[in-house]
Design a protein around this motif. Structure first.
Motif, short mmCIF file in Angstrom:
data_model
loop_
_atom_site.label_atom_id
_atom_site.label_comp_id
_atom_site.label_asym_id
_atom_site.label_seq_id
_atom_site.Cartn_x
_atom_site.Cartn_y
_atom_site.Cartn_z
N LEU A 85 -14.65 -16.52 -63.79
CA LEU A 85 -14.28 -17.47 -64.84
C LEU A 85 -12.76 -17.58 -64.96
O LEU A 85 -12.02 -16.67 -64.62
N TYR A 86 -12.32 -18.72 -65.45
CA TYR A 86 -10.93 -19.16 -65.33
C TYR A 86 -9.92 -18.15 -65.85
O TYR A 86 -9.00 -17.73 -65.14
N ARG A 87 -10.05 -17.75 -67.12
CA ARG A 87 -9.04 -16.87 -67.70
C ARG A 87 -9.00 -15.53 -66.97
O ARG A 87 -7.92 -14.99 -66.69
N GLU A 108 -15.71 -18.85 -58.17
CA GLU A 108 -15.61 -20.07 -58.95
C GLU A 108 -17.02 -20.51 -59.30
O GLU A 108 -17.76 -21.02 -58.45
N HIS A 109 -17.40 -20.30 -60.56
CA HIS A 109 -18.77 -20.56 -61.01
C HIS A 109 -18.99 -21.98 -61.49
O HIS A 109 -20.12 -22.48 -61.42
N SER A 110 -17.97 -22.64 -62.03
CA SER A 110 -18.27 -23.86 -62.79
C SER A 110 -17.20 -24.93 -62.68
O SER A 110 -16.82 -25.54 -63.67
N LEU A 111 -16.74 -25.19 -61.49
CA LEU A 111 -15.77 -26.25 -61.28
C LEU A 111 -16.50 -27.58 -61.08
O LEU A 111 -17.22 -27.78 -60.10
N GLY A 112 -16.34 -28.48 -62.05
CA GLY A 112 -16.92 -29.80 -61.94
C GLY A 112 -15.90 -30.80 -61.44
O GLY A 112 -14.78 -30.46 -61.07
N GLU A 113 -16.28 -32.06 -61.45
CA GLU A 113 -15.36 -33.10 -61.00
C GLU A 113 -14.28 -33.38 -62.03
O GLU A 113 -13.16 -33.74 -61.67
N SER A 114 -14.59 -33.21 -63.31
CA SER A 114 -13.61 -33.53 -64.35
C SER A 114 -13.43 -32.42 -65.37
O SER A 114 -12.61 -32.55 -66.27
N GLN A 115 -14.18 -31.30 -65.23
CA GLN A 115 -14.05 -30.22 -66.20
C GLN A 115 -14.34 -28.88 -65.52
O GLN A 115 -14.96 -28.82 -64.47
N ARG A 134 -3.47 -17.93 -55.06
CA ARG A 134 -2.73 -17.42 -53.91
C ARG A 134 -2.58 -15.91 -53.93
O ARG A 134 -2.22 -15.29 -52.92
N LEU A 135 -2.83 -15.29 -55.09
CA LEU A 135 -2.72 -13.84 -55.20
C LEU A 135 -3.97 -13.13 -54.68
O LEU A 135 -3.95 -11.91 -54.49
N GLY A 136 -5.05 -13.87 -54.47
CA GLY A 136 -6.27 -13.26 -53.97
C GLY A 136 -6.38 -13.43 -52.46
O GLY A 136 -5.53 -14.02 -51.81
N ARG A 137 -7.46 -12.87 -51.92
CA ARG A 137 -7.71 -13.01 -50.49
C ARG A 137 -8.86 -13.94 -50.17
O ARG A 137 -8.97 -14.41 -49.05
N ALA A 138 -9.74 -14.17 -51.13
CA ALA A 138 -10.85 -15.10 -50.91
C ALA A 138 -11.30 -15.65 -52.25
O ALA A 138 -11.28 -14.94 -53.26
N THR A 139 -11.71 -16.90 -52.24
CA THR A 139 -12.31 -17.53 -53.41
C THR A 139 -13.74 -17.91 -53.05
O THR A 139 -13.95 -18.65 -52.08
N VAL A 140 -14.68 -17.39 -53.79
CA VAL A 140 -16.09 -17.64 -53.53
C VAL A 140 -16.54 -18.85 -54.34
O VAL A 140 -16.32 -18.90 -55.56
N ALA A 141 -17.13 -19.81 -53.67
CA ALA A 141 -17.72 -20.98 -54.33
C ALA A 141 -19.23 -20.79 -54.39
O ALA A 141 -19.84 -20.32 -53.41
N VAL A 142 -19.84 -21.16 -55.52
CA VAL A 142 -21.28 -20.94 -55.67
C VAL A 142 -22.12 -22.02 -54.99
O VAL A 142 -23.35 -21.93 -54.97
N SER A 143 -21.48 -23.02 -54.42
CA SER A 143 -22.19 -24.06 -53.68
C SER A 143 -21.21 -24.77 -52.76
O SER A 143 -19.99 -24.75 -53.01
N PRO A 144 -21.71 -25.39 -51.68
CA PRO A 144 -20.81 -26.20 -50.84
C PRO A 144 -20.12 -27.31 -51.63
O PRO A 144 -18.99 -27.69 -51.31
N THR A 145 -20.78 -27.83 -52.66
CA THR A 145 -20.15 -28.86 -53.49
C THR A 145 -18.90 -28.32 -54.17
O THR A 145 -17.85 -28.98 -54.19
N VAL A 146 -18.99 -27.11 -54.73
CA VAL A 146 -17.82 -26.50 -55.35
C VAL A 146 -16.76 -26.19 -54.31
O VAL A 146 -15.55 -26.34 -54.57
N THR A 279 -24.59 -34.23 -66.03
CA THR A 279 -24.09 -35.05 -64.93
C THR A 279 -23.10 -34.30 -64.04
O THR A 279 -22.69 -34.82 -63.00
N GLU A 280 -22.71 -33.09 -64.45
CA GLU A 280 -21.68 -32.36 -63.72
C GLU A 280 -22.05 -30.88 -63.63
O GLU A 280 -21.79 -30.12 -64.54
N GLU A 281 -22.70 -30.49 -62.57
CA GLU A 281 -23.10 -29.11 -62.36
C GLU A 281 -22.38 -28.54 -61.14
O GLU A 281 -22.14 -29.26 -60.17
N ALA A 282 -22.06 -27.25 -61.22
CA ALA A 282 -21.48 -26.57 -60.07
C ALA A 282 -22.55 -26.01 -59.16
O ALA A 282 -22.34 -25.83 -57.96
N PHE A 283 -23.72 -25.73 -59.72
CA PHE A 283 -24.82 -25.18 -58.93
C PHE A 283 -26.16 -25.74 -59.41
O PHE A 283 -26.82 -26.47 -58.70
N GLY A 284 -26.55 -25.41 -60.62
CA GLY A 284 -27.84 -25.86 -61.15
C GLY A 284 -28.84 -24.72 -61.19
O GLY A 284 -29.98 -24.84 -60.73
#
Length: 381
Positions: A85-87, A108-115, A134-146, A279-284
């Motif tokens: 989560l962001y913070r 990254e659990h919940s990156l939508g198109e506008s929120q 940039r301080l990390g080594r990998a960012t995991v996305a919960v879906s190819p869409t994310v 209308t905006e899900e990162a995974f579902g």
């Protein structure tokens, strides 16, 4: 390997529940730090034997939390830090680097198109995110869409790994006896056709659309909303205005049977179809859990289905998102008659053991990469 998971809060939410489920299946010694809100999921983690520390962060700009977090990481002797989560990603990645930990992963659990997590995506949010990324080594996305959204934001493709959310398939297996008991407990009339909605009761989930759809449906249709949140009273008033308050059931965060989410499998058995109007899900995740319970699903946005090949999510139907489109789809599904509560291939694809194994591959890659070199070429699935 000893890992520290840092998350913004541990109230009721998909990311929080996903973290708990993952820790049950990761062959790693894990501790958890929550920056704020040590809510019900913190209690659940503690019951699982996980050490949970509340950092006591007072707000987004509480910079005093940073040195406290650095000291905690140093004292714990962690080999890897994983943020959620962001913070937590912003503060956690910086704290990990200051503490001397180089194996840093973020999901990254919940990156939508506008929120993101309910906050509007502004230039400032994006730039701060990219600076900390940039301080990390990998960012995991919960879906190819994310993953694609992260690339559009400016995260280098080789730094992104896709590890989908997972579910415990056995937990959601349909039980006809449980269905009857649950429907009686809820006071549902015999023969009621139950449309379900699962998730936080926030404006972004658009559960008011289902209330308006219910008003267009025959009187034997009922709506069961599972979850709590700030929009609960708004939805109750909407149901009254629509004249359907007597056919809308809201469970709240703490449903019968124990902690939030403890009763979700039984509530899914009570439903006949699940509807997801967001209308905006990162995974579902709710859609996948419903499929694991053998339910037909009607949805507007669900990367968990859309990212798979056609034919793997039998029983799912995508609609435009208006109340009318939901009403028509729900009438059509009921007209098809009862369907077997079998589990489609899509649900099997998201088994938690598979997701945990993929995450361990990411851990191994970032841990073996020499300091200063990003883990290019880690296999994404």
């Amino acid at each position: 390997m000893k890992a520290l998971h840092i998350i913004t809060g541990l109230g009721v939410g998909g990311a929080e529940q996903q973290l708990r489920l993952l820790l049950r299946h990761l062959p790693v010694d894990c501790d958890v730090v929550t920056l704020t809100n040590p809510g019900p999921v913190a209690d659940d983690l503690t019951a699982d034997g996980v050490r949970v520390t509340h950092l006591g962060m007072s707000g987004n700009r509480d910079l005093t939390a940073l040195p406290r977090l650095v000291r905690l990481i140093r004292a714990g002797g962690y080999d890897l830090v994983h943020t959620h989560l962001y913070r937590a990603c912003v503060y956690g990645r910086l704290a990990a680097r200051l503490a001397g930990v180089r194996a840093v992963v973020a999901t990254e659990h919940s990156l939508g198109e506008s929120q993101m997590e309910g906050r509007r995506l502004s230039a400032g949010v994006r730039e701060l995110y990219l600076a900390s990324e940039r301080l990390g080594r990998a960012t995991v996305a919960v879906s190819p869409t994310v993953a694609e959204r992260l690339k559009l934001w400016g995260v280098p493709g080789p730094r992104i790994e896709v590890v989908p959310n997972g579910i415990d398939l056995a937990r959601f297996r349909f039980d006809p006896a449980l269905r009857e008991r649950t429907r009686r407990r809820l006071g549902l009339p015999e023969g009621a056709y139950v449309v379900g909605g699962v998730g936080r009761l926030t404006a972004g989930k658009r559960f008011d659309v289902l209330i308006r759809a219910l008003a267009q449906l025959p009187p034997d249709f009922w709506l069961l909303l599972v979850g709590g949140g700030p929009e609960e009273n708004v939805l109750r008033r909407a149901a009254q205005r629509a004249g359907v308050a007597d056919r809308v059931l809201l469970t709240g965060e703490r449903v019968a049977g124990g902690r939030p989410g403890a009763d979700l499998p039984s509530l899914l058995t009570a439903m006949d179809v699940l509807a997801s109007p967001s209308t905006e899900e990162a995974f579902g995740l709710a859609v996948v859990e419903a499929m694991a319970a053998g339910l037909a699903v009607v949805y507007v946005s669900c990367p968990a289905i859309e990212d798979l090949r056609a034919g793997t999510a039998n029983g799912s139907r995508r609609v435009q998102g208006s109340a009318g489109s939901f009403a028509r789809a729900l009438l059509g599904i009921r007209a098809e008659g009862p369907r077997p509560r079998t589990v489609p291939a899509a649900a099997h694809h998201y088994c938690i053991t598979r997701s945990a194994a993929q995450l361990m591959d990411v851990y191994a890659a970032v841990s073996s990469t020499p300091s200063g070199n990003p883990p290019w070429g880690v296999s994404s699935v």
